[in-house]
Design a protein around this motif. Structure first.
Motif, short mmCIF file in Angstrom:
data_model
loop_
_atom_site.label_atom_id
_atom_site.label_comp_id
_atom_site.label_asym_id
_atom_site.label_seq_id
_atom_site.Cartn_x
_atom_site.Cartn_y
_atom_site.Cartn_z
N GLU A 23 0.83 -1.21 0.00
CA GLU A 23 0.00 0.00 0.00
C GLU A 23 0.86 1.25 0.00
O GLU A 23 0.55 2.23 -0.69
N TYR A 27 0.99 4.29 -2.72
CA TYR A 27 0.86 5.70 -2.35
C TYR A 27 1.96 6.53 -3.01
O TYR A 27 1.69 7.58 -3.61
N GLU A 58 -6.02 7.14 1.30
CA GLU A 58 -6.75 6.03 1.90
C GLU A 58 -8.22 6.05 1.50
O GLU A 58 -8.82 4.99 1.26
N ARG A 62 -10.13 3.10 -0.64
CA ARG A 62 -11.39 2.45 -0.24
C ARG A 62 -12.40 2.49 -1.38
O ARG A 62 -13.12 1.51 -1.62
#
Length: 265
Positions: A23, A27, A58, A62
């Motif tokens: 993750e 980013y 984030e 999602r």
């Protein structure tokens, strides 16, 4: 717009060949796409603030749902050595190289992409230290064994590199080789930096004036900020001892593929 940029970043992070990524790597790939500072000349040393707040990333993640290639969070837990093979004499062999990672997620990413097999180099994260006594014994059995240390360009990362041998229980006589990330390398690649890093022990004597000033500003750069493909290629090259300089005509491509050679550490 951020949602589209995130999907494009995921495609880039997986190139070439379907690389698996964390993750944090996603980013930073998003940041790289929005602010391509990495295209600036290497001779100019600087890092930059990320253009995207973590909370915004984030939220976009999602909304994106399943992202192909994105690894689940790495559990910070010890793994039983030798569980992958029934070989009864496994620990009787010498182990010429081993990689320690400050980040457990980076260690998991390297393993997920097959680096231990391709480079003949087991990979351990900080949460897995100290090494199992049998693994340490394998290092002691090998001639000219080396333990490589991959760490962030930060006070904590430099401190991890300094204490890695003791923390891991590396046998006497085994060379311990930090391979980065160093502040000067992060500056040459113009990677996004964090701020508010807690000052640690004095930087190593090998740090130059620019690095001292950069660290004094409370900055830090994660290994995760390096492009996934470049990280895999560079770590493989370094742990295998491939150090031949590319021909002048191929240096532009080489600069894009490695973070510890250009500029030389």
């Amino acid at each position: 717009m951020l949602d589209l940029a995130l999907r494009a970043a995921a495609r880039r992070a997986a190139e070439p060949g379907g690389i698996l990524f964390t993750e944090r790597q996603l980013y930073y790939e998003l940041c790289r796409g929005l602010r391509p500072w990495h295209l600036a000349p290497r001779r100019l040393r600087f890092t930059a603030r990320p253009p995207v707040r973590p909370a915004a990333f984030e939220a976009a993640l999602r909304r994106a749902g399943d992202v192909p290639g994105l690894l689940p969070p790495a559990p910070a837990a010890r793994r039983a050595p030798g569980r992958h093979t029934p070989e009864p004499d496994l620990f009787a062999y010498g182990l010429p190289r081993l990689l320690l990672c400050e980040s457990d997620e980076i260690a998991a990413m390297l393993r997920a992409n097959g680096l231990p097999m391709e480079s003949a180099c087991p990979v351990f994260g900080a949460a897995e230290l100290p090494l199992d006594a049998r693994v340490a014994g394998m290092l002691a059995h090998a001639e000219r064994a080396r333990v490589y240390v991959l760490h962030d360009a930060s006070p904590a990362g430099l401190a991890f590199a300094a204490r890695a041998a003791a923390e891991a229980g590396v046998p006497p006589g085994v060379a311990v080789v930090p391979i980065g990330l160093r502040p000067r390398q992060a500056g040459a690649l113009h990677l996004p930096h964090r701020t508010g890093e807690e000052p640690g022990a004095p930087p190593p004597a090998s740090c130059d004036t620019w690095e001292h000033r950069w660290l004094a500003r409370g900055r830090g750069v994660e290994v995760a900020a390096v492009r996934p493909a470049a990280l895999l290629r560079t770590v493989h090259r370094l742990v295998r001892g491939v150090r031949r300089a590319p021909p002048r005509a191929g240096r532009r491509q080489a600069r894009a593929s490695g973070f510890l050679t250009w500029p030389a550490a």
